[in-house]
Every structure is written in C-alpha cells, then in structure tokens.
Scaffold this motif. Sequence first.
Motif, PDB file in Angstrom:
ATOM      1  N   MET A  73      65.207 -73.140  26.094  1.00 37.55           N
ATOM      2  CA  MET A  73      65.444 -72.576  24.770  1.00 37.55           C
ATOM      3  C   MET A  73      64.196 -72.762  23.918  1.00 37.55           C
ATOM      4  SD  MET A  73      69.305 -73.951  23.922  1.00 37.55           S
ATOM      5  CE  MET A  73      70.148 -72.567  23.177  1.00 37.55           C
ATOM      6  N   LYS A  74      63.982 -71.782  23.070  1.00 32.61           N
ATOM      7  CA  LYS A  74      62.809 -71.857  22.210  1.00 32.61           C
ATOM      8  C   LYS A  74      63.103 -72.749  21.001  1.00 32.61           C
ATOM      9  CE  LYS A  74      59.665 -68.707  19.824  1.00 32.61           C
ATOM     10  NZ  LYS A  74      58.796 -69.806  19.489  1.00 32.61           N
ATOM     11  N   ILE A  75      62.157 -73.605  20.691  1.00 33.58           N
ATOM     12  CA  ILE A  75      62.321 -74.496  19.535  1.00 33.58           C
ATOM     13  C   ILE A  75      61.948 -73.754  18.238  1.00 33.58           C
ATOM     14  CG2 ILE A  75      61.442 -76.591  18.423  1.00 33.58           C
ATOM     15  CD1 ILE A  75      62.788 -77.572  20.794  1.00 33.58           C
ATOM     16  N   VAL A  76      62.811 -73.857  17.253  1.00 30.58           N
ATOM     17  CA  VAL A  76      62.515 -73.295  15.933  1.00 30.58           C
ATOM     18  C   VAL A  76      61.563 -74.251  15.224  1.00 30.58           C
ATOM     19  CG1 VAL A  76      63.511 -72.607  13.719  1.00 30.58           C
ATOM     20  CG2 VAL A  76      64.809 -72.246  15.835  1.00 30.58           C
ATOM     21  N   GLU A  77      60.446 -73.716  14.767  1.00 28.62           N
ATOM     22  CA  GLU A  77      59.433 -74.587  14.160  1.00 28.62           C
ATOM     23  C   GLU A  77      59.349 -74.391  12.645  1.00 28.62           C
ATOM     24  OE1 GLU A  77      55.627 -74.525  16.272  1.00 28.62           O
ATOM     25  OE2 GLU A  77      56.721 -74.025  18.107  1.00 28.62           O
ATOM     26  N   SER A  78      59.096 -75.502  11.947  1.00 25.64           N
ATOM     27  CA  SER A  78      58.836 -75.463  10.512  1.00 25.64           C
ATOM     28  C   SER A  78      57.604 -74.594  10.283  1.00 25.64           C
ATOM     29  CB  SER A  78      58.583 -76.884  10.014  1.00 25.64           C
ATOM     30  OG  SER A  78      58.364 -76.898   8.646  1.00 25.64           O
ATOM     31  N   PRO A  79      57.552 -73.764   9.240  1.00 28.53           N
ATOM     32  CA  PRO A  79      58.466 -73.663   8.086  1.00 28.53           C
ATOM     33  C   PRO A  79      59.551 -72.600   8.217  1.00 28.53           C
ATOM     34  CG  PRO A  79      56.457 -72.440   7.624  1.00 28.53           C
ATOM     35  CD  PRO A  79      56.350 -72.927   9.046  1.00 28.53           C
ATOM     36  N   ASP A  80      60.117 -72.385   9.399  1.00 32.71           N
ATOM     37  CA  ASP A  80      61.212 -71.425   9.534  1.00 32.71           C
ATOM     38  C   ASP A  80      62.363 -71.855   8.605  1.00 32.71           C
ATOM     39  OD1 ASP A  80      63.533 -69.998  10.450  1.00 32.71           O
ATOM     40  OD2 ASP A  80      62.448 -69.576  12.292  1.00 32.71           O
ATOM     41  N   PRO A  81      62.821 -70.955   7.701  1.00 32.38           N
ATOM     42  CA  PRO A  81      63.857 -71.329   6.723  1.00 32.38           C
ATOM     43  C   PRO A  81      65.189 -71.727   7.368  1.00 32.38           C
ATOM     44  CG  PRO A  81      63.328 -68.978   6.554  1.00 32.38           C
ATOM     45  CD  PRO A  81      62.319 -69.577   7.479  1.00 32.38           C
ATOM     46  N   LEU A  82      65.374 -71.358   8.623  1.00 33.90           N
ATOM     47  CA  LEU A  82      66.607 -71.735   9.334  1.00 33.90           C
ATOM     48  C   LEU A  82      66.764 -73.256   9.382  1.00 33.90           C
ATOM     49  CD1 LEU A  82      67.932 -69.792  12.267  1.00 33.90           C
ATOM     50  CD2 LEU A  82      67.829 -72.258  12.576  1.00 33.90           C
ATOM     51  N   LEU A  83      65.633 -73.957   9.422  1.00 32.16           N
ATOM     52  CA  LEU A  83      65.669 -75.428   9.502  1.00 32.16           C
ATOM     53  C   LEU A  83      66.158 -76.065   8.209  1.00 32.16           C
ATOM     54  CD1 LEU A  83      62.316 -76.024  11.389  1.00 32.16           C
ATOM     55  CD2 LEU A  83      64.612 -76.382  12.311  1.00 32.16           C
ATOM     56  N   ASN A  84      66.210 -75.276   7.145  1.00 28.53           N
ATOM     57  CA  ASN A  84      66.664 -75.821   5.859  1.00 28.53           C
ATOM     58  C   ASN A  84      68.085 -75.377   5.506  1.00 28.53           C
ATOM     59  OD1 ASN A  84      63.327 -75.366   5.090  1.00 28.53           O
ATOM     60  ND2 ASN A  84      64.254 -77.392   5.037  1.00 28.53           N
ATOM     61  N   GLN A  85      68.787 -74.830   6.506  1.00 26.19           N
ATOM     62  CA  GLN A  85      70.181 -74.433   6.263  1.00 26.19           C
ATOM     63  C   GLN A  85      71.135 -75.534   6.723  1.00 26.19           C
ATOM     64  OE1 GLN A  85      71.417 -70.442   7.118  1.00 26.19           O
ATOM     65  NE2 GLN A  85      69.293 -69.747   7.204  1.00 26.19           N
ATOM     66  N   VAL A  86      72.285 -75.578   6.084  1.00 27.38           N
ATOM     67  CA  VAL A  86      73.306 -76.563   6.455  1.00 27.38           C
ATOM     68  C   VAL A  86      74.148 -75.968   7.585  1.00 27.38           C
ATOM     69  CG1 VAL A  86      75.298 -77.880   5.627  1.00 27.38           C
ATOM     70  CG2 VAL A  86      73.326 -77.516   4.117  1.00 27.38           C
ATOM     71  N   SER A  87      74.305 -76.714   8.678  1.00 25.02           N
ATOM     72  CA  SER A  87      75.044 -76.225   9.845  1.00 25.02           C
ATOM     73  C   SER A  87      76.553 -76.341   9.650  1.00 25.02           C
ATOM     74  CB  SER A  87      74.624 -77.002  11.087  1.00 25.02           C
ATOM     75  OG  SER A  87      73.294 -76.698  11.427  1.00 25.02           O
ATOM     76  N   GLU A  88      77.264 -75.462  10.348  1.00 26.04           N
ATOM     77  CA  GLU A  88      78.733 -75.404  10.274  1.00 26.04           C
ATOM     78  C   GLU A  88      79.354 -76.398  11.263  1.00 26.04           C
ATOM     79  OE1 GLU A  88      80.822 -73.371   8.523  1.00 26.04           O
ATOM     80  OE2 GLU A  88      79.110 -72.599   7.395  1.00 26.04           O
ATOM     81  N   PRO A  89      80.487 -77.004  10.895  1.00 22.14           N
ATOM     82  CA  PRO A  89      81.176 -77.871  11.860  1.00 22.14           C
ATOM     83  C   PRO A  89      81.564 -77.092  13.122  1.00 22.14           C
ATOM     84  CG  PRO A  89      82.156 -78.076   9.667  1.00 22.14           C
ATOM     85  CD  PRO A  89      81.197 -76.924   9.611  1.00 22.14           C
ATOM     86  N   CYS A  90      81.573 -77.783  14.260  1.00 21.89           N
ATOM     87  CA  CYS A  90      82.011 -77.186  15.520  1.00 21.89           C
ATOM     88  C   CYS A  90      83.528 -77.244  15.574  1.00 21.89           C
ATOM     89  CB  CYS A  90      81.494 -77.985  16.706  1.00 21.89           C
ATOM     90  SG  CYS A  90      79.706 -78.080  16.825  1.00 21.89           S
ATOM     91  N   GLU A  91      84.110 -76.303  16.320  1.00 27.20           N
ATOM     92  CA  GLU A  91      85.539 -76.364  16.595  1.00 27.20           C
ATOM     93  C   GLU A  91      85.712 -77.372  17.724  1.00 27.20           C
ATOM     94  OE1 GLU A  91      88.776 -73.479  18.378  1.00 27.20           O
ATOM     95  OE2 GLU A  91      87.297 -72.400  17.143  1.00 27.20           O
ATOM     96  N   LEU A  92      86.548 -78.373  17.522  1.00 30.93           N
ATOM     97  CA  LEU A  92      86.670 -79.435  18.521  1.00 30.93           C
ATOM     98  C   LEU A  92      87.222 -78.890  19.835  1.00 30.93           C
ATOM     99  CD1 LEU A  92      87.949 -82.457  16.401  1.00 30.93           C
ATOM    100  CD2 LEU A  92      85.615 -81.910  17.115  1.00 30.93           C
ATOM    101  N   GLY A  93      86.585 -79.300  20.932  1.00 38.12           N
ATOM    102  CA  GLY A  93      87.030 -78.871  22.249  1.00 38.12           C
ATOM    103  C   GLY A  93      86.586 -77.462  22.621  1.00 38.12           C
ATOM    104  N   ASP A  94      85.819 -76.807  21.756  1.00 37.01           N
ATOM    105  CA  ASP A  94      85.280 -75.462  22.029  1.00 37.01           C
ATOM    106  C   ASP A  94      84.486 -75.505  23.339  1.00 37.01           C
ATOM    107  OD1 ASP A  94      83.737 -73.171  22.184  1.00 37.01           O
ATOM    108  OD2 ASP A  94      83.083 -73.223  20.085  1.00 37.01           O
ATOM    109  N   LYS A  95      84.946 -74.709  24.317  1.00 38.42           N
ATOM    110  CA  LYS A  95      84.352 -74.742  25.665  1.00 38.42           C
ATOM    111  C   LYS A  95      82.883 -74.320  25.684  1.00 38.42           C
ATOM    112  CE  LYS A  95      88.173 -75.461  28.407  1.00 38.42           C
ATOM    113  NZ  LYS A  95      88.892 -76.309  27.419  1.00 38.42           N
ATOM    114  N   SER A  96      82.487 -73.483  24.747  1.00 36.55           N
ATOM    115  CA  SER A  96      81.109 -72.972  24.759  1.00 36.55           C
ATOM    116  C   SER A  96      80.098 -74.056  24.363  1.00 36.55           C
ATOM    117  CB  SER A  96      80.981 -71.774  23.816  1.00 36.55           C
ATOM    118  OG  SER A  96      81.073 -72.199  22.464  1.00 36.55           O
ATOM    119  N   LEU A  97      80.588 -75.142  23.788  1.00 36.79           N
ATOM    120  CA  LEU A  97      79.672 -76.199  23.338  1.00 36.79           C
ATOM    121  C   LEU A  97      79.003 -76.905  24.521  1.00 36.79           C
ATOM    122  CD1 LEU A  97      81.733 -77.868  20.467  1.00 36.79           C
ATOM    123  CD2 LEU A  97      79.926 -76.155  20.258  1.00 36.79           C
TER     124      LEU A  97
END
Length: 183
Positions: free
Chosen positions: A1-25
């Motif tokens: 997987m490609k690493i997202v590097e600073s200053p990509d604004p994606l790195l400053n976003q708040v991530s969403e909680p995962c659904e527990l037990g989600d098989k895709s994780l």
Amino acid sequence: MKIVESPDPLLNQVSEPCELGDKSLKKLAKQMEKTMYATDGVGIAAPQVGVLKRLIVIDVSPEDVRDPLVLVNPEIIELDGEPETEGEGCLSCPGVTVAITRKPWAKVRYYDLKGEEWEIEGDGLLGRCLQHEIDHLNGITLFESAEPRERIRALKAYEEARRLGAKPGDTAPACAEANRMVR
Ligand code: ZN
C-alpha cells in the motif's frame, strides 16, 4: 500500500470508528502490517494508507521478532508519568526526526478483529508508539504534536528531506545538519 505523506490534508482528518467485527478489517490490517514491515515501521495507522478508519497496527518487539498487534477503535484511557522528550519518526513524514514531549505511560482500550474488548498498557517505545498512532486517528501528525519552535525547525528539515527524495521509512536524513534537534 502506498503511504500518504505530509502535507497531504488527509492526514489532518479525524477517522471514523470501525464497525466491530467488520470482516473487511482483517484484510486492511494485513495490508497495513505488510506495509509497516516493508518500511521498517513500529506502527502504522489506517489514514496513513488512505483509509479514514480508527485502526492501527503496532509491533514494538525486537527487530528480528514479528509480533504485530491490531487495535480497532483504540482509545487512550490514561496517561501517566513525567513528560519526556524524544525524537520520533513517521512513515508519513519521511526523512525527519521530530522532538516530541509525551507522558511515558499509556493505557489504551481497544477491540480485536473479532470485536472483543482488550486493554494494553506500557511505557517506553510502546507508550510512545500507542500515542503516536492514535494521534493519526485524530488527524495529528508529528508537526502538530511538536512545540512551536521545534515545529518550525522540523518543517524546514522536512522540506529539505523531500527535496533530497526521502522515502517512507527513511528516518536518517540525507542532510544531517538540517535535522539536528533543537534542545
Ligand atoms: Zn506516524
């Protein structure tokens, strides 16, 4: 997987909680794990591979041992100890080491891939790594964690490291002078 590097604004976003037990994780965690080992990291957070989900993988065991731990929806429940300043590197900020002050001991509640609840606690590299990776889930990189003077120095050093072609996993700067710590 490609690493997202600073200053990509994606790195400053708040991530969403995962659904527990989600098989895709499971697949996501495996891919993150591979990416972490390929770049000699001790931890990686999902937003660093472009996925805004609250999942991190860490491995702070000795270099010749592989013992990855996947933490789903990790949450710091307690920090303790006299704050300590140490240099931290980040796969998303290649080529720089940034002085970051943190309390050394952390206690974290998390879920495994099956959705079972756990706690982990520790100081040293583990305590620091947990805090660093959970920061990523809250949109915080090394540059936001650093004190103002160190931030200015680190941003300059990072600009130089990028100019010199630093790649994820590079912590030793091509330009040692630019990367000297401010004390
Ligand atoms: Zn990082």
